[in-house]
Design a protein around this motif. Structure first.
Motif, PDB file in Angstrom:
ATOM      1  N   PHE A  78       0.799  -1.223   0.000  1.00 42.40           N
ATOM      2  CA  PHE A  78       0.000   0.000   0.000  1.00 42.40           C
ATOM      3  C   PHE A  78       0.834   1.276   0.000  1.00 42.40           C
ATOM      4  CE2 PHE A  78      -2.961  -2.903   2.393  1.00 42.40           C
ATOM      5  CZ  PHE A  78      -3.883  -3.021   1.359  1.00 42.40           C
ATOM      6  N   ASN A  79       0.232   2.334  -0.578  1.00 40.64           N
ATOM      7  CA  ASN A  79       0.724   3.684  -0.360  1.00 40.64           C
ATOM      8  C   ASN A  79      -0.193   4.337   0.654  1.00 40.64           C
ATOM      9  OD1 ASN A  79       2.929   3.929  -2.108  1.00 40.64           O
ATOM     10  ND2 ASN A  79       1.550   4.182  -3.871  1.00 40.64           N
ATOM     11  N   VAL A  80       0.400   5.016   1.645  1.00 31.24           N
ATOM     12  CA  VAL A  80      -0.430   5.744   2.600  1.00 31.24           C
ATOM     13  C   VAL A  80      -0.707   7.120   2.006  1.00 31.24           C
ATOM     14  CG1 VAL A  80      -0.578   6.694   4.935  1.00 31.24           C
ATOM     15  CG2 VAL A  80       0.567   4.506   4.546  1.00 31.24           C
ATOM     16  N   ILE A  81      -1.995   7.415   1.803  1.00 33.10           N
ATOM     17  CA  ILE A  81      -2.365   8.691   1.197  1.00 33.10           C
ATOM     18  C   ILE A  81      -2.577   9.752   2.266  1.00 33.10           C
ATOM     19  CG2 ILE A  81      -3.924   9.812  -0.437  1.00 33.10           C
ATOM     20  CD1 ILE A  81      -4.950   6.986  -1.154  1.00 33.10           C
ATOM     21  N   GLU A  82      -3.263   9.363   3.348  1.00 30.76           N
ATOM     22  CA  GLU A  82      -3.544  10.313   4.411  1.00 30.76           C
ATOM     23  C   GLU A  82      -3.399   9.633   5.758  1.00 30.76           C
ATOM     24  OE1 GLU A  82      -7.274  12.865   3.794  1.00 30.76           O
ATOM     25  OE2 GLU A  82      -7.323  11.419   2.152  1.00 30.76           O
ATOM     26  N   GLY A  83      -3.191  10.436   6.803  1.00 27.31           N
ATOM     27  CA  GLY A  83      -3.144   9.902   8.152  1.00 27.31           C
ATOM     28  C   GLY A  83      -3.808  10.859   9.120  1.00 27.31           C
ATOM     29  N   TYR A  84      -4.622  10.337  10.014  1.00 29.81           N
ATOM     30  CA  TYR A  84      -5.271  11.172  11.034  1.00 29.81           C
ATOM     31  C   TYR A  84      -4.897  10.641  12.398  1.00 29.81           C
ATOM     32  CZ  TYR A  84      -8.263  12.060   6.990  1.00 29.81           C
ATOM     33  OH  TYR A  84      -8.724  12.340   5.746  1.00 29.81           O
ATOM     34  N   ASP A  85      -4.775  11.570  13.338  1.00 27.63           N
ATOM     35  CA  ASP A  85      -4.443  11.185  14.701  1.00 27.63           C
ATOM     36  C   ASP A  85      -5.515  11.756  15.606  1.00 27.63           C
ATOM     37  OD1 ASP A  85      -3.442  10.776  17.168  1.00 27.63           O
ATOM     38  OD2 ASP A  85      -1.528  11.792  16.833  1.00 27.63           O
ATOM     39  N   SER A  86      -6.470  10.937  15.998  1.00 28.29           N
ATOM     40  CA  SER A  86      -7.520  11.436  16.892  1.00 28.29           C
ATOM     41  C   SER A  86      -7.247  10.956  18.312  1.00 28.29           C
ATOM     42  CB  SER A  86      -8.896  10.949  16.436  1.00 28.29           C
ATOM     43  OG  SER A  86      -9.166   9.680  16.982  1.00 28.29           O
ATOM     44  N   GLU A  87      -8.059  11.394  19.226  1.00 25.14           N
ATOM     45  CA  GLU A  87      -7.904  11.036  20.632  1.00 25.14           C
ATOM     46  C   GLU A  87      -7.909   9.510  20.825  1.00 25.14           C
ATOM     47  OE1 GLU A  87      -8.207  13.188  24.562  1.00 25.14           O
ATOM     48  OE2 GLU A  87      -7.615  13.767  22.575  1.00 25.14           O
ATOM     49  N   GLN A  88      -8.855   8.871  20.132  1.00 28.05           N
ATOM     50  CA  GLN A  88      -9.057   7.434  20.366  1.00 28.05           C
ATOM     51  C   GLN A  88      -8.268   6.525  19.426  1.00 28.05           C
ATOM     52  OE1 GLN A  88     -11.899   9.443  19.906  1.00 28.05           O
ATOM     53  NE2 GLN A  88     -12.250   9.732  22.098  1.00 28.05           N
ATOM     54  N   TYR A  89      -8.035   6.988  18.216  1.00 23.53           N
ATOM     55  CA  TYR A  89      -7.401   6.064  17.274  1.00 23.53           C
ATOM     56  C   TYR A  89      -6.614   6.795  16.177  1.00 23.53           C
ATOM     57  CZ  TYR A  89     -11.530   7.240  14.494  1.00 23.53           C
ATOM     58  OH  TYR A  89     -12.496   7.920  13.815  1.00 23.53           O
ATOM     59  N   TYR A  90      -5.777   6.024  15.509  1.00 24.07           N
ATOM     60  CA  TYR A  90      -5.123   6.524  14.296  1.00 24.07           C
ATOM     61  C   TYR A  90      -5.900   6.000  13.114  1.00 24.07           C
ATOM     62  CZ  TYR A  90      -0.931   7.464  17.091  1.00 24.07           C
ATOM     63  OH  TYR A  90      -0.046   7.930  18.015  1.00 24.07           O
ATOM     64  N   LYS A  91      -6.039   6.857  12.104  1.00 23.52           N
ATOM     65  CA  LYS A  91      -6.687   6.371  10.894  1.00 23.52           C
ATOM     66  C   LYS A  91      -5.767   6.653   9.706  1.00 23.52           C
ATOM     67  CE  LYS A  91     -10.672   6.868   7.924  1.00 23.52           C
ATOM     68  NZ  LYS A  91     -11.976   7.502   7.693  1.00 23.52           N
ATOM     69  N   PHE A  92      -5.604   5.655   8.870  1.00 24.15           N
ATOM     70  CA  PHE A  92      -4.792   5.818   7.669  1.00 24.15           C
ATOM     71  C   PHE A  92      -5.620   5.475   6.448  1.00 24.15           C
ATOM     72  CE2 PHE A  92      -1.892   4.746  11.123  1.00 24.15           C
ATOM     73  CZ  PHE A  92      -1.013   5.816  11.059  1.00 24.15           C
ATOM     74  N   VAL A  93      -5.470   6.287   5.412  1.00 22.54           N
ATOM     75  CA  VAL A  93      -6.138   5.974   4.147  1.00 22.54           C
ATOM     76  C   VAL A  93      -5.066   5.447   3.201  1.00 22.54           C
ATOM     77  CG1 VAL A  93      -7.528   6.861   2.243  1.00 22.54           C
ATOM     78  CG2 VAL A  93      -7.798   7.814   4.553  1.00 22.54           C
TER      79      VAL A  93
ATOM     80  N   ARG B  95       1.161   2.573  19.508  1.00 23.15           N
ATOM     81  CA  ARG B  95       1.368   3.381  20.709  1.00 23.15           C
ATOM     82  C   ARG B  95       0.154   3.342  21.629  1.00 23.15           C
ATOM     83  NH1 ARG B  95       3.220   9.104  19.678  1.00 23.15           N
ATOM     84  NH2 ARG B  95       4.408   8.670  21.560  1.00 23.15           N
ATOM     85  N   GLY B  96      -0.393   2.135  21.808  1.00 24.17           N
ATOM     86  CA  GLY B  96      -1.519   1.975  22.722  1.00 24.17           C
ATOM     87  C   GLY B  96      -2.836   2.477  22.165  1.00 24.17           C
ATOM     88  N   LYS B  97      -2.856   2.909  20.939  1.00 27.17           N
ATOM     89  CA  LYS B  97      -4.104   3.392  20.331  1.00 27.17           C
ATOM     90  C   LYS B  97      -4.542   2.431  19.246  1.00 27.17           C
ATOM     91  CE  LYS B  97      -3.731   8.278  20.296  1.00 27.17           C
ATOM     92  NZ  LYS B  97      -3.683   9.490  19.490  1.00 27.17           N
ATOM     93  N   LYS B  98      -5.853   2.328  19.077  1.00 28.75           N
ATOM     94  CA  LYS B  98      -6.369   1.477  18.012  1.00 28.75           C
ATOM     95  C   LYS B  98      -6.000   2.077  16.649  1.00 28.75           C
ATOM     96  CE  LYS B  98     -10.419  -0.423  20.404  1.00 28.75           C
ATOM     97  NZ  LYS B  98      -9.690  -0.498  21.645  1.00 28.75           N
ATOM     98  N   VAL B  99      -5.873   1.211  15.660  1.00 31.34           N
ATOM     99  CA  VAL B  99      -5.543   1.672  14.309  1.00 31.34           C
ATOM    100  C   VAL B  99      -6.631   1.224  13.345  1.00 31.34           C
ATOM    101  CG1 VAL B  99      -3.927   1.478  12.385  1.00 31.34           C
ATOM    102  CG2 VAL B  99      -3.064   1.661  14.725  1.00 31.34           C
ATOM    103  N   VAL B 100      -7.118   2.184  12.581  1.00 26.73           N
ATOM    104  CA  VAL B 100      -8.131   1.884  11.574  1.00 26.73           C
ATOM    105  C   VAL B 100      -7.531   2.229  10.214  1.00 26.73           C
ATOM    106  CG1 VAL B 100     -10.370   2.575  10.667  1.00 26.73           C
ATOM    107  CG2 VAL B 100     -10.047   2.332  13.127  1.00 26.73           C
ATOM    108  N   ILE B 101      -7.644   1.320   9.273  1.00 27.30           N
ATOM    109  CA  ILE B 101      -7.127   1.589   7.935  1.00 27.30           C
ATOM    110  C   ILE B 101      -8.295   1.624   6.951  1.00 27.30           C
ATOM    111  CG2 ILE B 101      -5.597   0.797   6.089  1.00 27.30           C
ATOM    112  CD1 ILE B 101      -4.003  -0.713   8.199  1.00 27.30           C
ATOM    113  N   GLN B 102      -8.367   2.719   6.226  1.00 26.22           N
ATOM    114  CA  GLN B 102      -9.362   2.759   5.138  1.00 26.22           C
ATOM    115  C   GLN B 102      -8.652   2.390   3.850  1.00 26.22           C
ATOM    116  OE1 GLN B 102     -11.788   6.383   4.583  1.00 26.22           O
ATOM    117  NE2 GLN B 102     -11.489   6.058   2.387  1.00 26.22           N
TER     118      GLN B 102
END
Ligand SMILES: [Zn+2]
Length: 457
Positions: free
Chosen positions: A9-24, A70-77
């Motif tokens: 995969f190529n990572v297009i975007e990344g978000y860092d919220s309070e509860q989780y990391y999200k990567f597109v 880092r102790g946070k859930k990770v969600v990948i779109q």
């Protein structure tokens, strides 16, 4: 390498919220085969497509869970594309190596869930909660992992076999049911765990062990019929009633006597005697001075219990002998020390005399008994944690989720893997061109350090 370490995969975007990391993410390369008809497109020697036969149509976001960061859930779109295949005339969606085909998780999370749910330390529920996945998915991962472990495992006969039983609650039965536990005494491992401890079944299990004819000794408890099963299948092996089981029997009798006396006492005395129950069955020399004083003061009040206690400790003295001859001498002295009216302890004496060969065979070799107790504890802990486990789940957990040696190996491998990736990530940070790229490597480095910190290497 990208931040997730998922090469396809190529990572297009990344978000860092309070509860989780999200990567597109999206696939780096166009597909090389149609998932519908299986046709593969040709590549030249440089790995380039000879022809781009699959025509891109549209895409849909698909969300999957990944390992924690880092102790946070990770969600990948995953932006999963659809292609048209000229060979079958149909549309197909891209195939990803790192995403589970039918579940909303990455393959590595799927594997991790399988490994973690097998450990007796975890339950399906605890693993499900940790990753924000349903129990059903965790159970599926568990069975896939366990099936693979069963396929790879061969039951090899140990040199010294331990046969033991544990009593557990089983659905459909009011009283606890006996389960037979087979152990490799020297390696300190549970090698088999079965529901039915009948003689026929014990014989069947022994015969299923590769090289069972070479088993030299079998350790067991006092009142089991296992002896007969062993005599029939491996007549050359000698049966040993180990130290642990003899003393356990004496302690059980002590408990019976104590409970009987206790039931007739007024409230205050009852409590005092009850509080002593563990001290009574403990090894005397292991108690601190204060506890010893308390114990002796209480025993002074109940001569019958005091006598039984002395007899138990006397029996332990037999086991302090190194040579069989000395043990016999000590044993005869012990027999003489039992007063005629100490009925319960006389019962123990009779039991030992019936199995004298097996009991004193203990002094012929060094048959450790330390593990017997901890094996029971491991199984009981698994049962306590997962009330409602089916026997098959419990068996898999006991067989594959308790081996201390295996965990050590994994840790060692992990350390090397983490160390190597760290070195690589540091090089990547140096070469990174944009700030985003640099940041992504930094996050990865932090993740690796976390992993290092959590492991007990
Ligand atoms: Zn096709």
């Amino acid at each position: 390498m990208n931040i997730l370490g998922l090469d396809e995969f190529n990572v297009i975007e990344g978000y860092d919220s309070e509860q989780y990391y999200k990567f597109v993410v999206e696939a780096k390369e166009p597909p090389t085969f149609c998932t519908k008809c299986g046709t593969t497109v040709e590549l030249d020697e440089n790995g380039d497509f000879v022809t781009h036969v699959f025509k891109r149509k549209d895409w849909r976001p698909r969300t999957v869970a990944d390992l924690d960061l880092r102790g946070k859930k990770v969600v990948i779109q995953v932006n999963q594309k659809r292609f048209f295949c000229p060979y079958c005339g149909g549309d197909f969606t891209e195939y990803f190596n790192s995403v589970a085909r039918n579940d909303k998780v990455t393959v590595r999370l799927w594997k991790r869930m399988g490994e973690e749910s097998v450990s007796v330390k975890n339950t399906f529920k605890s693993v499900a909660e940790q990753y924000g996945i349903s129990d059903t998915t965790v159970k599926k991962a568990f069975w896939e992992h366990v099936d693979r472990l069963y396929e790879d495992s061969v039951l090899i006969a140990p040199k010294v076999l331990g046969i033991d039983e544990v009593y557990l609650h089983e659905e459909g039965f009011e009283r606890k049911q006996p389960f037979a536990v087979f152990t490799d005494i020297e390696k300190k491992e549970i090698i088999e765990f079965v529901q039915d401890n009948s003689k026929e079944n014990v014989i069947r299990i022994i015969k299923s062990m590769k090289g069972y004819e070479n088993i030299e000794a079998v350790t067991m408890d006092m009142n089991s019929g296992y002896r007969h099963a062993v005599k029939e299948t491996i007549p050359k092996a000698f049966c040993v009633v180990d130290h642990f089981h003899v003393i356990q029997k004496a302690n059980m009798k002590l408990n019976e006597i104590r409970a009987k006396i206790q039931s007739k006492l007024p409230e205050g005395d009852k409590k005092e005697l009850f509080k002593c129950r563990c001290k009574i069955t403990s090894n005397r020399e292991k108690l601190p001075e204060e506890a010893l004083y308390e114990l002796d003061t209480v025993l002074e009040k109940y001569p019958k219990l005091q006598t039984a206690y002395r007899i138990k400790e006397g029996l332990r003295d037999v086991y302090k002998q190194e040579k069989k001859y000395d043990a016999y001498q000590m044993y005869h002295k012990w027999e003489e020390s039992i007063p005629k009216d100490a009925k319960e302890m006389k019962g123990i004496q009779r039991m030992i005399n019936r199995l004298k060969n097996e009991v004193f065979a203990y002094f012929d070799g060094n048959f450790t008994n330390a593990y017997t107790e901890s094996i029971n504890n491991v199984i009981k802990r698994a049962v306590r944690l997962g009330v409602g486990y089916s026997f098959e789940v419990l068996r898999a957990k006991v067989l594959f989720g308790t081996k201390a040696t295996e965990i050590k190996k994994v840790k060692e491998m992990n350390f090397r893997r983490i160390f190597n990736s760290l070195t690589m990530q540091y090089e990547d940070v140096e070469c990174a061109e944009s700030y985003t790229e640099k940041y992504s490597y930094r996050v990865n480095i932090d993740r690796l350090f976390d992993e290092l910190e959590q492991g007990e290497f």
